[in-house]
Motif scaffolding. Structure first.
Motif, PDB file in Angstrom:
ATOM      1  N   ASN A 145       3.912 -37.895 -29.718  1.00  0.00           N
ATOM      2  CA  ASN A 145       2.740 -38.743 -29.543  1.00  0.00           C
ATOM      3  C   ASN A 145       2.006 -38.340 -28.267  1.00  0.00           C
ATOM      4  OD1 ASN A 145       1.708 -41.542 -28.111  1.00  0.00           O
ATOM      5  ND2 ASN A 145       1.223 -41.452 -30.284  1.00  0.00           N
ATOM      6  N   SER A 146       0.676 -38.199 -28.366  1.00  0.00           N
ATOM      7  CA  SER A 146      -0.083 -37.636 -27.255  1.00  0.00           C
ATOM      8  C   SER A 146      -0.219 -38.578 -26.071  1.00  0.00           C
ATOM      9  CB  SER A 146      -1.483 -37.230 -27.741  1.00  0.00           C
ATOM     10  OG  SER A 146      -2.209 -38.378 -28.188  1.00  0.00           O
ATOM     11  N   ILE A 147      -0.057 -39.900 -26.287  1.00  0.00           N
ATOM     12  CA  ILE A 147      -0.194 -40.840 -25.177  1.00  0.00           C
ATOM     13  C   ILE A 147       1.160 -41.149 -24.550  1.00  0.00           C
ATOM     14  CG2 ILE A 147      -0.932 -43.148 -24.506  1.00  0.00           C
ATOM     15  CD1 ILE A 147      -3.113 -43.039 -26.506  1.00  0.00           C
ATOM     16  N   ASP A 185      -8.194 -38.003 -32.310  1.00  0.00           N
ATOM     17  CA  ASP A 185      -7.861 -39.056 -31.343  1.00  0.00           C
ATOM     18  C   ASP A 185      -8.860 -40.212 -31.436  1.00  0.00           C
ATOM     19  OD1 ASP A 185      -6.286 -40.233 -29.469  1.00  0.00           O
ATOM     20  OD2 ASP A 185      -7.126 -39.165 -27.757  1.00  0.00           O
ATOM     21  N   GLY A 234      -3.631 -42.537 -29.780  1.00  0.00           N
ATOM     22  CA  GLY A 234      -3.298 -41.128 -29.655  1.00  0.00           C
ATOM     23  C   GLY A 234      -3.131 -40.407 -30.981  1.00  0.00           C
TER      24      GLY A 234
END
Length: 932
Positions: A201-203, A901, A921
């Motif tokens: 997960n990007s966040i 996003d 994200g």
């Protein structure tokens, strides 16, 4: 219930739809088919359908689309399907997200995760859901199913039926989602499939594992299958939210001098002269910001699911199948909230810096855009929600074919138990401050008052108010038994009659709920020494970017410190602490339903056009018994409850007709038409004796055991063109007239209710409005157009071999579904006027890729205070899947979710008044699949 016999396999299912094929289907008593591998010749079409068949998982997306097209083609009514390859190989986080690419299906998202399913834009509780022909419990107590609790890997096939037959348990006003798990005889050989996957997960910057496997084999007359899936998900969401309208009656109605000051400030700074500040019809037209919250959510999920299927099939005429599906869905959600509550009970207007009399002038409304307040309630909230759901479903199904007769029967159980443990550590600072809308949310900054604070950097000004806890346990259980019999005919005096089918079903459904709450005010029971004496600074504080993984708050250039939930649970819950259940909050609802149906299948030619008709009716008798503690008013004005439970009976009987027709106008061109009357029953929570209080809004909400179902009369007509290469072009028009919609309505007033502050002191006596769910009078219409295009492109040019497009579009229009108390017309909450899905794909023997974009138009999410429509903005999401087959049995996959996003946003009445902005994200996963 399975109304169909399945056909022997042939090399390809893409055969021409012949009149004799339709006749053969109807002669077998079939109204829907899982996957008929139908005959390619007239001789094959006349063969006796004796061998059971099923969807075969090939690992090919184009092949799975062809299978789904065949299911649609040979169903008597309107339906759409996806099969296992499509479910498992697309990027998704649960079953809800796997369904969103079906025509007319949209999903509700919660912090980036698909949770519930809407069919044709109607609310999720208008959809009937079954697994292996058994209506499914999820613990919600409503009719909607929380799809996020189901892992998609254990699902074999999903069909959305949009035009019911009399044999369906309940058509659902929106439609019926029929889910099937795998069975051992679905596979011709021994089967073993295992998948390993890791996702990022990007966040949160966390890596999450997922594992699943399926094993199946047959031994003569016996077969067994087991499947298992387990996944962990850590997702972070950064958000600004809570920025809803609040009517000026909040301040103008105050009798302690605050009302007079608000009236004076409105006239001084905005030129607004109030005729009668106690007249809510006037003061509700002046609004200000309710609250601005900067929030970080960390959601950690553990999900597992397993299925078992045992089959005994001594021949082609009899089968006995036991299916079991069990699983668990445990989540812990930490919410860290820095909020400024403009509508504080101590506050009023100080200075209006900017107001807007133009944007909503057509409603006669004025919006205070930028205001300084005298005593804003600044809050630091550390919230923890621990949700544990266990579900189980068991069924025993029997199918028998005795020549002209077919008989099937089923007994089963579906149940879910849910426990929700909630806590909230609350520190409050009252001080002047300034709150205003910004470009995409809102903000609170210091005001000109010398006693103002920087709310993000004043820990010593925040006083402990309470450590609040609640505990809720619900159980949702359903038992069912059904039997169906079908008789095929070949009558010389009535050649059009091909079969008749009749049967019955009995269901017993119940929901039971226990609830309790307790506030901690000190280091032991009955000790409130921390209230208004202990400060936020007295607890160990951490920067928000250190409490949760992923770093600093991403929505604004803000940093603040809070108490970690782990510390709060360990410190504030003193030894021996528990949250007791409150007997007065208990309720139980029992529902028994008996239904009988009969229907007939006809096949005949009109000129050279073969026509198939299914017509029937279902009789339904429903009885409801609601138990609870009826709310009463105590002599001092507070709310009490009867000492012993009371109960109330209700129920209804209905006859629901249905008609489905299909005709092949020419080779591969099918005309369909359908008409029916159907219903959806009220949520059990709405039927229950219960009362909940909103102390800040001066409102009670009661249940209503007298609620009746919501009904719909609906019809649909469409054309479907089936292409020789497995493609499909389809268009249909549908119309629904819906009666008895359940809405929340003001049904009474409780006068002089005592309201207390957190420290136990009396805040005052207030009149509380009582709202209940009721069946709205009148009806409204929903019209829609649905378009489907599934086009393999290889037929256009050899260079396009392996390329294809799968797209669908749904457009809805509804008449007035209701009005707010201000007379503002609103579409039905949850109804999006336009949705579409587009998937472009390419595949060959080794490589495949899919790019998918799904879009949901804006819709009304709720109506704040029954006054102001709150909209969810249009949302579009881009997903990607890439696969490479290392060997015939090993495949690598790379998947991406929400690659752009995209944020989730909303507004109240006009986009210039945003209510929320959430970023969850993008999610990238890498997996390997073994298929042996």
């Amino acid at each position: 219930m399975s109304n169909c016999r399945r056909f022997p396999r042939v090399p390809t299912p893409r055969s021409r739809l012949l009149s004799r094929t339709i006749h053969c289907l109807l002669a077998a008593g079939m109204t829907s088919v899982s996957l008929p591998a139908l005959a390619q010749s007239e001789t094959d079409a006349e063969a006796t359908p004796t061998e059971l068949d099923a969807v075969e998982v090939t690992g090919s997306y184009s092949r799975s689309l062809e299978q789904a097209v065949d299911i649609k083609r040979y169903s008597i009514g309107f339906s759409d399907s996806i099969v296992a390859t499509d479910v498992a190989d697309f990027p998704e986080q649960n079953l809800a997200e796997a369904l969103q690419r079906m025509p007319g299906v949209t999903i509700q998202r919660n912090k980036g995760l698909g949770s519930t399913v809407n069919v044709r834009g109607l609310p999720s509780d208008y959809t009937h859901v079954s697994i292996n022909d058994l209506a499914t419990a999820s613990g919600s107590g409503g009719r909607d199913v929380e799809f996020d609790i189901f892992a998609s890997e254990i699902i074999q096939q999903v069909t959305v039926v949009k035009s019911p037959t009399a044999a369906d348990e309940e058509g659902g006003i929106a439609g019926s989602v029929k889910i099937s798990t795998a069975r051992p005889f679905d596979y011709s050989d021994r089967k073993l499939v295992a998948t390993l996957e890791g996702a990022h997960n990007s966040i949160s910057e966390e890596n999450d594992p997922k594992f699943s496997f399926l094993a199946a084999d047959t031994w003569g007359d016996w077969g067994a299958l087991v499947s298992f899936s387990k996944a962990r998900r850590t997702n972070r969401t950064d958000a600004t939210s809570g920025i809803n309208f609040r009517p000026m009656s909040r301040f103008l109605g105050a009798s302690d001098g605050r009302g007079e000051q608000a009236e004076a400030v409105l006239e001084r700074d905005a030129g607004l002269v109030i005729g009668d500040r106690t007249d809510t019809d006037e003061t509700n037209l002046i609004v200000f910001q309710d609250k601005v919250g900067d929030r970080v959510f960390l959601n950690e999920q553990d999900k597992w699911g397993a299925t078992t299927s045992l089959q005994y099939r001594p021949g082609n005429h009899f089968s006995l199948t036991f299916d079991a599906m069990v699983g668990g869905y445990d989540t812990t959600e930490d919410e860290y909230d820095a909020a400024a509550y403009s509508a504080s009970s101590r506050s009023t207007l100080d200075t209006i810096h900017e107001y807007d009399a133009d944007t909503l002038s057509r409603y006669g409304m004025v919006v205070l855009r930028d205001v300084s307040y005298t005593a804003t309630q600044h809050e630091f909230l550390s919230k923890e929600r621990i949700n544990e759901t266990d579900f189980a479903q068991y069924s025993l199904a029997m199918d028998w074919n005795g020549g002209a007769w077919d008989l099937d029967a089923l007994i089963g159980y579906s149940g879910a138990e849910k426990t929700l443990d909630y806590s909230n550590l609350k520190h409050v600072a009252y001080a002047p401050s300034r709150t205003r809308w910004t470009g995409r949310s809102g903000e609170t900054v210091p005001s000109a008052d010398p006693d103002t604070i920087d709310m993000y950097d004043a820990a010593d000004r925040y006083l402990f108010e309470a450590y609040e806890t609640t505990l809720e346990k619900t159980s949702d259980d359903k038992y069912a038994a059904q039997v169906n019999a079908a008789r095929s005919f070949d009558l010389a005096f009535l050649p059009a009659l091909r079969s008749a089918q009749f049967g019955g079903r009995y269901t017993d459904k119940s929901k039971e709920r226990s609830y309790g709450e307790r506030k901690i005010g000190g280091p032991s029971a009955d000790d409130n020494s921390w209230v208004d004496s202990r400060t936020l600074a007295d607890s160990p504080l951490q920067w928000i970017g250190d409490i949760v993984p992923g770093g600093d708050y991403g929505m604004k250039d803000l940093r603040w410190q809070q108490v970690d939930n782990g510390y709060a649970r360990g410190f504030f819950r003193y030894p021996g602490f528990s949250t007791p259940f409150d007997d007065s909050q208990f309720y139980r609802v029992d529902e028994e339903t008996t239904s009988l149906y009969a229907m007939a299948d006809f096949a005949f030619d009109v000129g050279s056009v073969p026509v198939a008709v299914n017509a029937g009716a279902r009789y339904v008798d429903t009885s409801v018994q609601s138990f609870g503690y009826h709310p009463v008013q105590n002599p001092d004005g507070s709310t009490g409850y009867t000492d012993t439970p009371v109960s109330q009976a209700g129920g209804n009987t209905d006859v629901l007709p249905s008609l489905n027709l299909s005709a092949e106008l020419s080779g591969g061109l099918l005309l369909r038409a359908a008409a029916s009357e159907t219903l959806i029953r009220p949520a059990l929570t709405d039927l229950a004796y219960k009362r909940t209080a909103s102390w800040s809004s001066y409102r009670f909400t009661d249940g209503n055991p007298d609620l009746q179902p919501t009904y719909a009369k609906q019809w649909e007509v469409g054309l479907e063109k089936y292409l020789d290469n497995g493609g499909l072009l389809a268009a249909s028009y549908f119309r629904k007239r819906i009666d008895g919609v359940v809405i929340s309505s003001l049904t009474g007033v409780v006068e002089d209710v005592a309201v207390y502050n957190a420290n136990g002191t009396l805040a005052g006596h207030y009149d509380f409005d009582v709202y209940q769910p009721v069946n709205a009078s009148g009806s409204y219409d929903v019209d829609g157009i649905e378009l489907i295009a599934q086009l393999p492109l290889g037929g256009l040019h050899s260079a396009l071999e392996g390329f294809g497009i799968n797209a669908n579009y749904t457009m809805l229009e509804s008449s007035l579904a209701g009005e707010s108390d201000l007379g503002i017309s609103t579409p039905m909450p949850g109804l999006a006027e336009k949705t579409y899905n587009v998937t472009a794909y390419y595949e060959n023997e080794r490589f495949d890729t899919r790019v998918s974009y799904n879009h949901t138009d804006e819709y009304v999410e709720s109506i704040g205070y029954n006054l102001y429509p709150i909209w969810r903005d249009a949302y579009g999401q881009l997903d990607l899947s890439i696969g490479y087959r290392l060997t015939d049995s090993v495949k690598l996959s790379l998947k991406g979710i929400n690659l752009t996003d995209r944020a989730t946003t909303g507004y109240t009445m006009d986009p210039s008044f945003p209510t929320m902005y959430e970023l969850s994200g993008r999610r990238i996963s890498l997996g390997i699949r073994f298929d042996l």
